[in-house]
Write a protein that holds these residues in place. Sequence first.
Motif, PDB file in Angstrom:
ATOM      1  N   ARG A 267      -1.875  22.780   2.150  1.00 31.37           N
ATOM      2  CA  ARG A 267      -2.578  21.657   3.873  1.00 31.37           C
ATOM      3  C   ARG A 267      -3.483  20.917   3.211  1.00 31.37           C
ATOM      4  NH1 ARG A 267      -1.925  24.922   7.363  1.00 31.37           N
ATOM      5  NH2 ARG A 267       0.111  25.343   7.463  1.00 31.37           N
ATOM      6  N   GLN A 268      -4.891  21.426   3.452  1.00 33.74           N
ATOM      7  CA  GLN A 268      -5.877  19.961   3.720  1.00 33.74           C
ATOM      8  C   GLN A 268      -5.913  18.913   2.373  1.00 33.74           C
ATOM      9  OE1 GLN A 268      -7.236  19.787   6.078  1.00 33.74           O
ATOM     10  NE2 GLN A 268      -6.114  21.380   7.456  1.00 33.74           N
ATOM     11  N   PHE A 269      -5.784  19.647   1.376  1.00 30.28           N
ATOM     12  CA  PHE A 269      -5.341  18.872   0.243  1.00 30.28           C
ATOM     13  C   PHE A 269      -4.387  18.132  -0.065  1.00 30.28           C
ATOM     14  CE2 PHE A 269      -2.731  18.552  -4.396  1.00 30.28           C
ATOM     15  CZ  PHE A 269      -4.143  17.719  -5.089  1.00 30.28           C
ATOM     16  N   ALA A 270      -3.481  18.158   0.460  1.00 28.03           N
ATOM     17  CA  ALA A 270      -1.624  17.009   0.710  1.00 28.03           C
ATOM     18  C   ALA A 270      -1.716  16.265   1.057  1.00 28.03           C
ATOM     19  CB  ALA A 270      -0.185  18.139   1.176  1.00 28.03           C
ATOM     20  N   LEU A 271      -2.509  16.453   2.938  1.00 29.54           N
ATOM     21  CA  LEU A 271      -2.665  15.642   3.105  1.00 29.54           C
ATOM     22  C   LEU A 271      -3.870  14.636   3.262  1.00 29.54           C
ATOM     23  CD1 LEU A 271      -2.309  18.187   6.972  1.00 29.54           C
ATOM     24  CD2 LEU A 271      -0.735  16.097   6.566  1.00 29.54           C
ATOM     25  N   ARG A 272      -5.052  15.035   3.036  1.00 24.22           N
ATOM     26  CA  ARG A 272      -6.244  14.458   2.850  1.00 24.22           C
ATOM     27  C   ARG A 272      -6.563  13.667   1.751  1.00 24.22           C
ATOM     28  NH1 ARG A 272      -9.207  15.109   7.607  1.00 24.22           N
ATOM     29  NH2 ARG A 272      -8.232  17.095   8.518  1.00 24.22           N
ATOM     30  N   GLU A 273      -5.879  14.277   0.297  1.00 23.74           N
ATOM     31  CA  GLU A 273      -6.379  13.795  -0.804  1.00 23.74           C
ATOM     32  C   GLU A 273      -5.119  13.217  -1.734  1.00 23.74           C
ATOM     33  OE1 GLU A 273      -9.184  15.788  -3.166  1.00 23.74           O
ATOM     34  OE2 GLU A 273      -9.407  17.674  -1.582  1.00 23.74           O
ATOM     35  N   TYR A 274      -3.438  13.932  -1.431  1.00 25.34           N
ATOM     36  CA  TYR A 274      -1.931  14.002  -2.745  1.00 25.34           C
ATOM     37  C   TYR A 274      -1.555  12.763  -1.659  1.00 25.34           C
ATOM     38  CZ  TYR A 274       2.201  15.596  -4.670  1.00 25.34           C
ATOM     39  OH  TYR A 274       2.915  15.347  -5.582  1.00 25.34           O
ATOM     40  N   ALA A 275      -1.470  13.214  -0.505  1.00 26.73           N
ATOM     41  CA  ALA A 275      -0.625  12.014  -0.045  1.00 26.73           C
ATOM     42  C   ALA A 275      -1.539  10.754  -0.036  1.00 26.73           C
ATOM     43  CB  ALA A 275      -0.349  12.340   2.119  1.00 26.73           C
ATOM     44  N   PRO A 276      -2.626  10.394   0.145  1.00 22.28           N
ATOM     45  CA  PRO A 276      -3.661   9.056   0.111  1.00 22.28           C
ATOM     46  C   PRO A 276      -2.709   8.267  -1.582  1.00 22.28           C
ATOM     47  CG  PRO A 276      -4.451  10.360   1.263  1.00 22.28           C
ATOM     48  CD  PRO A 276      -3.462  11.324   0.719  1.00 22.28           C
ATOM     49  N   ALA A 277      -3.000   9.392  -3.253  1.00 18.14           N
ATOM     50  CA  ALA A 277      -2.845   9.151  -3.600  1.00 18.14           C
ATOM     51  C   ALA A 277      -1.704   8.900  -4.634  1.00 18.14           C
ATOM     52  CB  ALA A 277      -3.165  10.683  -5.080  1.00 18.14           C
ATOM     53  N   LEU A 278      -0.245   9.552  -3.316  1.00 12.64           N
ATOM     54  CA  LEU A 278       0.991   9.304  -4.173  1.00 12.64           C
ATOM     55  C   LEU A 278       0.471   7.974  -3.393  1.00 12.64           C
ATOM     56  CD1 LEU A 278       3.070  11.955  -3.462  1.00 12.64           C
ATOM     57  CD2 LEU A 278       2.163  11.459  -5.539  1.00 12.64           C
ATOM     58  N   LEU A 279       0.096   6.919  -2.577  1.00 13.45           N
ATOM     59  CA  LEU A 279       0.905   6.280  -1.757  1.00 13.45           C
ATOM     60  C   LEU A 279       0.190   5.120  -2.805  1.00 13.45           C
ATOM     61  CD1 LEU A 279       0.126   7.112   2.378  1.00 13.45           C
ATOM     62  CD2 LEU A 279       2.228   6.361   0.833  1.00 13.45           C
ATOM     63  N   LEU A 280      -0.875   5.533  -3.671  1.00 11.35           N
ATOM     64  CA  LEU A 280      -1.496   4.311  -4.408  1.00 11.35           C
ATOM     65  C   LEU A 280      -0.931   4.079  -5.422  1.00 11.35           C
ATOM     66  CD1 LEU A 280      -5.481   5.384  -4.620  1.00 11.35           C
ATOM     67  CD2 LEU A 280      -4.310   3.449  -3.749  1.00 11.35           C
ATOM     68  N   GLY A 281       0.539   4.563  -5.790  1.00  9.72           N
ATOM     69  CA  GLY A 281       0.741   4.022  -7.182  1.00  9.72           C
ATOM     70  C   GLY A 281       0.133   4.119  -8.602  1.00  9.72           C
ATOM     71  N   PRO A 282       0.779   3.512  -8.989  1.00  9.93           N
ATOM     72  CA  PRO A 282      -0.248   2.504 -10.606  1.00  9.93           C
ATOM     73  C   PRO A 282      -1.196   2.411  -9.560  1.00  9.93           C
ATOM     74  CG  PRO A 282       1.381   0.861  -9.885  1.00  9.93           C
ATOM     75  CD  PRO A 282       1.481   2.137  -9.046  1.00  9.93           C
ATOM     76  N   ALA A 283      -1.944   2.425  -8.494  1.00 10.46           N
ATOM     77  CA  ALA A 283      -3.314   2.121  -8.523  1.00 10.46           C
ATOM     78  C   ALA A 283      -4.187   3.350  -8.988  1.00 10.46           C
ATOM     79  CB  ALA A 283      -3.750   1.062  -7.470  1.00 10.46           C
ATOM     80  N   LEU A 284      -3.469   4.264  -8.773  1.00 12.91           N
ATOM     81  CA  LEU A 284      -4.136   5.613  -9.423  1.00 12.91           C
ATOM     82  C   LEU A 284      -4.162   5.484 -10.960  1.00 12.91           C
ATOM     83  CD1 LEU A 284      -5.319   8.415  -7.907  1.00 12.91           C
ATOM     84  CD2 LEU A 284      -3.159   9.442  -8.070  1.00 12.91           C
ATOM     85  N   GLN A 285      -6.029   5.572 -10.880  1.00 16.73           N
ATOM     86  CA  GLN A 285      -5.918   5.912 -12.715  1.00 16.73           C
ATOM     87  C   GLN A 285      -7.332   6.568 -13.584  1.00 16.73           C
ATOM     88  OE1 GLN A 285      -3.785   4.248 -15.305  1.00 16.73           O
ATOM     89  NE2 GLN A 285      -2.486   3.353 -13.597  1.00 16.73           N
ATOM     90  N   GLY A 286      -7.475   6.401 -14.476  1.00 18.40           N
ATOM     91  CA  GLY A 286      -8.618   7.050 -14.731  1.00 18.40           C
ATOM     92  C   GLY A 286      -8.802   8.131 -14.214  1.00 18.40           C
ATOM     93  N   GLN A 287     -10.214   8.698 -14.000  1.00 15.46           N
ATOM     94  CA  GLN A 287     -10.484   9.682 -13.605  1.00 15.46           C
ATOM     95  C   GLN A 287     -10.307  10.087 -11.683  1.00 15.46           C
ATOM     96  OE1 GLN A 287     -15.312   9.868 -13.267  1.00 15.46           O
ATOM     97  NE2 GLN A 287     -15.267   9.940 -15.373  1.00 15.46           N
ATOM     98  N   GLU A 288      -9.370   9.215 -11.010  1.00 17.84           N
ATOM     99  CA  GLU A 288      -9.276   9.818  -9.751  1.00 17.84           C
ATOM    100  C   GLU A 288      -7.925  10.577 -10.077  1.00 17.84           C
ATOM    101  OE1 GLU A 288      -9.146   7.667  -5.405  1.00 17.84           O
ATOM    102  OE2 GLU A 288      -8.862   6.189  -7.493  1.00 17.84           O
ATOM    103  N   ARG A 289      -7.049   9.519 -10.881  1.00 23.81           N
ATOM    104  CA  ARG A 289      -5.620  10.132 -11.481  1.00 23.81           C
ATOM    105  C   ARG A 289      -5.975  11.896 -12.170  1.00 23.81           C
ATOM    106  NH1 ARG A 289      -0.529   8.483 -12.055  1.00 23.81           N
ATOM    107  NH2 ARG A 289       0.693   9.558 -13.158  1.00 23.81           N
ATOM    108  N   ASP A 290      -6.828  11.752 -12.455  1.00 22.03           N
ATOM    109  CA  ASP A 290      -7.233  13.102 -13.421  1.00 22.03           C
ATOM    110  C   ASP A 290      -7.154  14.066 -12.460  1.00 22.03           C
ATOM    111  OD1 ASP A 290      -6.474  11.997 -15.924  1.00 22.03           O
ATOM    112  OD2 ASP A 290      -8.671  12.198 -15.781  1.00 22.03           O
ATOM    113  N   ALA A 291      -8.402  13.976 -11.159  1.00 26.20           N
ATOM    114  CA  ALA A 291      -8.898  14.996 -10.393  1.00 26.20           C
ATOM    115  C   ALA A 291      -7.494  15.951  -9.818  1.00 26.20           C
ATOM    116  CB  ALA A 291     -10.077  14.004  -9.075  1.00 26.20           C
ATOM    117  N   ILE A 292      -7.205  14.496  -9.309  1.00 30.52           N
ATOM    118  CA  ILE A 292      -5.746  15.028  -8.619  1.00 30.52           C
ATOM    119  C   ILE A 292      -4.760  15.601  -9.636  1.00 30.52           C
ATOM    120  CG2 ILE A 292      -3.329  13.918  -7.677  1.00 30.52           C
ATOM    121  CD1 ILE A 292      -5.957  13.373  -5.819  1.00 30.52           C
ATOM    122  N   LYS A 293      -4.057  15.896 -10.241  1.00 33.15           N
ATOM    123  CA  LYS A 293      -3.608  16.195 -11.175  1.00 33.15           C
ATOM    124  C   LYS A 293      -3.897  17.429 -11.686  1.00 33.15           C
ATOM    125  CE  LYS A 293      -4.572  15.220 -15.611  1.00 33.15           C
ATOM    126  NZ  LYS A 293      -3.253  14.077 -16.671  1.00 33.15           N
TER     127      LYS A 293
END
Length: 486
Positions: A267-293
């Motif tokens: 729940r905390q990952f979904a709200l605090r990390e996953y949702a903001p990452a989805l909102l970044l769209g194609p701007a989510l790149q590199g190490q930041e994207r790998d960490a979310i994945k």
Amino acid sequence: MLAACYTASTFSSEKEPKPIPDPVMSITQHKGTFNGQRMSFTAKAGETPLKDKDGDVTAHIFSMSYIKDNVKDSATRPVSFIFNGGPGSASVWLHMGVFGPKKIVIPSDAEDDGAAPFSLLDNPDTVLDVTDLVFIDPVGTGFSRVVGEGENKDYWGVKEDAKSIAQFIRIWLRENGRWNSPKFIGGESYGTTRSAALIEELEGRWDDVSINGILLISTILDFTIDTYDQGNEMPYMVQLPTMAATAWYHKQVNTELSLEEWVEAARQFALREYAPALLLGPALQGQERDAIKRKLAHFTGLSETYLERANLRVHFQRFNKELLREEGVALGRLDSRFKGEEYDNAGEYPETDPSFYGIDGSYTAALNHWVREGLQFNPDREYTIIGGVTQWNWSLNGEGRRQPYLNVAPYIGKAMRGNKDLRVFNAAGYYDFATPLLGAEYALQRNGIDPERVTYKYYEAGHMMYIHHPSFAQFLIDVREFILAR
């Protein structure tokens, strides 16, 4: 030559009025022991006429009421109006599954219910000791139907349906002398949507029917969580804790956390990390994207390769097909504990929902046996479990189509502002993909709803948490405490 003989009616363009059958009611007497309390009660199974604005009968609502006998002061005795969802489902599930004086008993651990004979037993845990119960079948479900000049379209819609149930409740209160009793309404799945729309119809007029509590069971109030339109990130976020719970149950994740701890971390990952990452769209790149994945794979049990191919966005039905693909099984939508064998193991989505076909036969048999034999209401027509409603008006503003943003939760917030005693009980199953637990929280934790008057309860089962025997027992304890806390 024969002369033609005509009467005035031969040329009349007026239709003959459709006959309106007389409503039928069966009243039977029963005894039982509920929560250790021996009591006698009256059961009323029958039809209530609904009228249009001109006073013409246009529908018959079928209901089943269980009313405690010999109550000295009805103002101290609550009454609860219960229904299921769909839209287009009869109240059979809550009636025979958990709340009624009889219950169907099926395997607890996500096994198929098989074929008759099924176990229909007394239900000593029902809350009939603390509240009378009225099970309502909306028009087009159960034995409820339009009559006379009534048309289905006048009842099949978010607003139309709520108006008809509100009319029924007002009639029931009048006919049973219960206007001053504490009142609860409750529904499951779309029944929670109905509850919110209904509270507007009951409390949004000058002649309010003030409600003490709303029972929301497997909640869907804000429909953006169920709208997988391209560009809407909300469904992926709210489904994540349910995916995590499902992967935990099927031992596809590496963790020593308990189910509750694991779901809270997701729940905390979904709200605090996953949702903001989805909102970044194609701007989510590199190490930041790998960490979310990497974290997404950790919680879902899916491979990073699969998640990358899905652009970090996995429809829950894809998840239910993919998680145990190597075993050749797909998982249930209503309850992801259920596994179903598939004809095509390479498919993208499950063929059907094993958590529905695993229970439907037993509930159909139980309801028909109890109502026709036990309650002695036995008309010569089929009791429609689900599927009789073919079209639905999803609009709240009369346009006839689902609104781009359909959200009935504000009705509850509005009712709370006008009724200081109104409380909400929210029950969620960890393994429910139809109405995910985070979706309910998302709707109830905003929209002007007082958080101090909302009770959240979670169960180790799915959409119909009461088919899991330990959850059944705990659910009724929780509901009883909620009603008594008024």
